[in-house]
Design an enzyme around this catalytic site. Sequence first.
Site, PDB file in Angstrom:
ATOM      1  N   GLU A  56       0.816  -1.209  -0.082  1.00 35.16           N
ATOM      2  CA  GLU A  56      -0.156   0.073  -0.062  1.00 35.16           C
ATOM      3  C   GLU A  56       0.703   1.145  -0.080  1.00 35.16           C
ATOM      4  O   GLU A  56       0.613   2.273  -0.640  1.00 35.16           O
ATOM      5  CB  GLU A  56      -0.676   0.110   1.126  1.00 35.16           C
ATOM      6  CG  GLU A  56      -2.078  -1.004   1.288  1.00 35.16           C
ATOM      7  CD  GLU A  56      -2.759  -0.956  -0.161  1.00 35.16           C
ATOM      8  OE1 GLU A  56      -3.005   0.144  -0.710  1.00 35.16           O
ATOM      9  OE2 GLU A  56      -3.642  -2.026  -0.402  1.00 35.16           O
ATOM     10  N   TYR A 139      -6.099   6.304   4.868  1.00 31.92           N
ATOM     11  CA  TYR A 139      -6.386   5.280   3.691  1.00 31.92           C
ATOM     12  C   TYR A 139      -5.515   3.944   3.972  1.00 31.92           C
ATOM     13  O   TYR A 139      -5.976   2.967   3.960  1.00 31.92           O
ATOM     14  CB  TYR A 139      -5.677   5.916   2.357  1.00 31.92           C
ATOM     15  CG  TYR A 139      -5.280   4.816   1.503  1.00 31.92           C
ATOM     16  CD1 TYR A 139      -6.320   4.061   0.772  1.00 31.92           C
ATOM     17  CD2 TYR A 139      -4.050   4.366   1.079  1.00 31.92           C
ATOM     18  CE1 TYR A 139      -6.302   3.005  -0.165  1.00 31.92           C
ATOM     19  CE2 TYR A 139      -4.076   3.274   0.255  1.00 31.92           C
ATOM     20  CZ  TYR A 139      -4.977   2.747  -0.415  1.00 31.92           C
ATOM     21  OH  TYR A 139      -4.758   1.683  -1.198  1.00 31.92           O
ATOM     22  N   ASP A 157      -8.624   6.021  -1.282  1.00 29.94           N
ATOM     23  CA  ASP A 157      -7.461   6.465  -2.341  1.00 29.94           C
ATOM     24  C   ASP A 157      -8.140   7.277  -3.423  1.00 29.94           C
ATOM     25  O   ASP A 157      -9.265   7.372  -3.492  1.00 29.94           O
ATOM     26  CB  ASP A 157      -6.558   5.449  -2.703  1.00 29.94           C
ATOM     27  CG  ASP A 157      -7.040   4.374  -3.818  1.00 29.94           C
ATOM     28  OD1 ASP A 157      -8.317   4.697  -4.063  1.00 29.94           O
ATOM     29  OD2 ASP A 157      -6.352   3.649  -4.279  1.00 29.94           O
TER      30      ASP A 157
END
Length: 391
Positions: A56, A139, A157
């Site tokens: 991520e 996020y 996102d």
Amino acid sequence: MKRTKSDTRSIESSHTALPELPLSEIRQRLLKWYARGRRDLPWRLDQDPYKVWVSEIMLQQTRAEVVAPYFERFIARFPTLGALAEAREAEVLSAWSGLGYYSRGRRLHATARAVVARHGGAFPALPAEVRALPGVGPYTAGAILSIAFGQREPAIDGNVRRVLARLAALEQDLSRRPGEEAVRGLAERLVPPQAPGDFNQALMELGATVCTPRSPRCPICPLRSLCRALALGRPADFPRELGRTKKEEWIHVAALFRDPSGRVLLVQRPADARLLPGLWHLPGLFLPQAEASQAVRTLERELRSLLGRRIRLGQAVAETTHQITFRRIRAVAYGGDASSVPDPLQHGVWTSDPRSDGLPTSSLLQKLLAGLGAPRQLGLPAIGPAPSQPD
Ligand code: SF4
């Protein structure tokens, strides 16, 4: 498909009433679409929170296809969170080389150490503990909690914001708080109790591959019959982001010293530099476009301080354009006489392959070096004065 009353209730935030959307139907369609055609990406092989987290962070502002080989190399080098925490920062940045946005690599390293210090090396599963980790924003926390731990948390996102703004035809300005809250309210309502991680990834995947920024591929979208922006005939009008940061124009001028064996001189940028701190780069300067006319002269003065002698730069040998956050950078490297570089040079190294020499560098440097010998003609006006004549 039959819709239930709870599916179609109005989604509301404290600021605005959102249009009715069939939540169950959206979930089912998206999950089915994702199960059928999701991309084979290396971080999807298991739900290890360490790997989810690394992927991520790497995926922020970088496309999945670009990230995949970097991710595999990174995990091979640092297979566990403990291994990452024990590594030196230079090793981590070297493995990060080419991904850009090096502050992400530094934060990743700092966070690994924080997880070891606070949680004995085991990634926490409590939302408050995940959110309290340095460098883990809402996020990333949502992605880790939903994908690795199966918790019902949204992960919003840029891709997800765009899909949701179009799906609901949100008229609010998403760069302002009411717009942000509207998206968050919608995402919170949409994420299902079952398979929340798959659902979040499906939304992200839809945004990355179908509901793309400029040309959404609505005819193949699984949500097309439910999408309000499409029904209005103007998907590309969403999301509305009126207050977005304007791009700044910058220039980068650099000196390219190449010795007879083809090695180039790199110096380490200061740890507190505004751009690319701590990375190995061509000796050079980053300046706002307004200072372009004096850029080469300024660089020559800097080189005099660095090398202890007067330097005259020659012709441009490579040029490229690059973007770092909100700065659009035009970069030009000018040839310099390698024999004028003192040997040894403090804070400088000669290298023909920065990565195998363990020197963290940037993708901007790689682009410049890739253009060597065949500088791209960008048809741009010259930076600064005409190249100086040798003494
Ligand atoms: S129908 Fe078009 S605009 Fe709507 S979500 Fe799908 S791709 Fe995006």
